[in-house]
Design a protein around this motif. Sequence first.
Motif, PDB file in Angstrom:
ATOM      1  N   LYS A  11      57.711  37.153  22.273  1.00  0.00           N
ATOM      2  CA  LYS A  11      58.970  37.130  23.029  1.00  0.00           C
ATOM      3  C   LYS A  11      58.783  36.430  24.375  1.00  0.00           C
ATOM      4  CE  LYS A  11      61.220  41.067  20.912  1.00  0.00           C
ATOM      5  NZ  LYS A  11      61.308  42.528  20.908  1.00  0.00           N
TER       6      LYS A  11
ATOM      7  N   THR B 254      58.348  32.662  23.737  1.00  0.00           N
ATOM      8  CA  THR B 254      59.581  32.012  23.291  1.00  0.00           C
ATOM      9  C   THR B 254      60.703  32.174  24.317  1.00  0.00           C
ATOM     10  OG1 THR B 254      60.258  33.992  22.076  1.00  0.00           O
ATOM     11  CG2 THR B 254      59.042  32.325  20.853  1.00  0.00           C
ATOM     12  N   THR B 255      60.367  32.571  25.529  1.00  0.00           N
ATOM     13  CA  THR B 255      61.281  32.658  26.678  1.00  0.00           C
ATOM     14  C   THR B 255      62.318  33.777  26.577  1.00  0.00           C
ATOM     15  OG1 THR B 255      63.130  31.243  25.974  1.00  0.00           O
ATOM     16  CG2 THR B 255      61.186  30.132  26.871  1.00  0.00           C
ATOM     17  N   LEU B 256      62.147  34.657  25.613  1.00  0.00           N
ATOM     18  CA  LEU B 256      63.116  35.737  25.454  1.00  0.00           C
ATOM     19  C   LEU B 256      62.884  36.816  26.514  1.00  0.00           C
ATOM     20  CD1 LEU B 256      65.424  36.347  23.603  1.00  0.00           C
ATOM     21  CD2 LEU B 256      63.855  37.505  22.064  1.00  0.00           C
ATOM     22  N   ALA B 257      61.627  37.124  26.739  1.00  0.00           N
ATOM     23  CA  ALA B 257      61.293  38.163  27.721  1.00  0.00           C
ATOM     24  C   ALA B 257      60.426  37.546  28.813  1.00  0.00           C
ATOM     25  CB  ALA B 257      60.543  39.302  27.035  1.00  0.00           C
TER      26      ALA B 257
ATOM     27  N   ARG C 173      62.349  25.925  25.277  1.00  0.00           N
ATOM     28  CA  ARG C 173      63.273  26.204  24.166  1.00  0.00           C
ATOM     29  C   ARG C 173      63.515  24.972  23.300  1.00  0.00           C
ATOM     30  NH1 ARG C 173      66.782  29.279  28.389  1.00  0.00           N
ATOM     31  NH2 ARG C 173      65.663  31.255  28.367  1.00  0.00           N
TER      32      ARG C 173
END
Lengths: 259, 355
Positions: free
Chosen positions: B52, B55-58, B80
């Motif tokens: 996460k 993948t820049t989610l968190a 992204r």
Amino acid sequence: MSTETLYQTWYMTQRQLTAILRQPIFLVVTLVQPVIWLFLFGSLFRKVVELPGFGAGSYLDYLVPGVVVMSAVSSNMWAGMGTLEEIERGTLNRFLTTPVSRAALMNANVVQQGVSTAAQSVLIVLLGKLGGADYPGGVGGLLVLLVASVLLGTVFGAGSNAVGMLVRQRESIIGINTFLLLPLTFLSSAFMAPGLMPSWMRHVADGNPVNWALVAGRSAMSADPDWGDVLTRGGALLALAVVAVWLSTRTFRSYQQSV
Amino acid sequence: MTTAAPAVEAAGLTKTYPGGVRALDGMGVTVAAGTVFGLLGPNGAGKSTTVKILTTLARPDSGTALVAGHDALRHPDRVRRAIGVVAQKSGADPVATGRENLLLQGRLYGRRGPEVGRRADELLERFDLADAGRRLVRTYSGGMQRRLDVALGLMHRPQVLFLDEPTTGLDPEARTAMWEEIARLAGEEGLTIVLTTHYLEEADRLAERIAIVDRGRVVAEGTPDELKGELHGDAVHVELGDTPDEVDARLLATALGEFAAVREVAVDGRRLSARADDGPAAVPHVLAVLEQQGAAVASVTVARPSLDDVYLRYAGRRFADADSGTGASTGGGTGGPGGTDVEPAAPAAGRAGAR
């Protein structure tokens, strides 16, 4: 806002609207419920117009804006359920790892809800007409009602999305909605003329955004609109909607803290 | 695309979730471009949190993360564009068709025009979804949905593809198919794959390099063979038959221990295990000693060290125990909690431990 964000908003809105059209149950519920209200309240309160001081010729004339606004609140306040579902399914996370802008994600919600609210409102107005309601303010008045209900819907839709994103529990949304809908509707002039309300209720109603939409809509729909009322209430609704959407976009950040 | 620079370079990642759960504790990985890298560990080890963040989610509390040459914390938008993500949860829109899902995905990456449609059809064909492409995703089987997920991740031809537990929840047939597909992807020029899994077999089979993750950090890293090689030697397992009562387990162990070729002898009920540099060569000796002691032998197996053994060594507990969330202590001893007559139910998971 860049053109790319506009494109993305369009694609995301398209996705949401298509999804709604493909779920007939959803359509039926959002469209049938107002009809029931129109019929039930119309029959139940038919005689209140005879009360001295009510100030309307036919209760149906009075009721149509009330049902339009109540429906705008009740259908938008469930928006957070859709957001929750997208979170649980992983769809939101998928979008958040693509270059799609956060603004486009939130805009799509707002536009989709606005379009749905507008469609629902038009249908109620047409049904009212069919039932014999009179709209002396003409198309202009109806447009004001439409815009007011869309703005009010935006406030509740964005608020519901924010709750969904922050609390992430269906029960919270259900609880809040159940708690809010009836008090907000009945603490407004939706079904009862303000002149006949107890004075404390009238004061509460003055601060109730649901009532702002009703005052703006009814005034514009009357034969002799008070545009001052329309502008102040409409302006307040617009400001509130902007704040709600902004807050709702902010909740993305808090959501991303917790994933 | 430069081949010299690593596709992923993360160091010192820490992350504590609200509520005090420490998910990452100094996590770091480096993934060479064009390779398949496996993050292996039980549920809750920190694999998904790592993905996460990459993948820049968190966002991590501290640490650095470079993905495809971009800083994931400072320029998440650039990262992204370079990555494809197949998360644990499907994420496909169930009330859209497979093709519509792919088209939208392509458009979110700024792809326009007929090229998007062609790419979508190409991926549907490739993932055996051509016939289902115009059906709503909610009608798809689990395997079909998972294939669509991978197709979604590939829509914009990423440099780095993240696969977070790609086969969890799939039936064996669908899993094998997915493995073949991932192996095929790995052959594609330039594509780097970061795979997380809690299946030892999956990591062993697909990944060129593996990092074993436990409690939020990497406890061992290398190629599968390197990791297994560090265990020095084969495991020899003997299933004893109807052993006369007078045969003492300890006596057996002592007698076997006199062979220099055999180490770490452990007896657990009827299961005897030991480690030998050359397993096959040690077997006749082991059998001879057992016969001398009057112990009947039901079966003998010689096994190269498995990743399970590797995991036990580095994480200090059995993989299956860690994965099911039982304590760290149960796998530690030679015996485990099983009684004398109780056979472990699953041979694959229940091999007697030899530390």
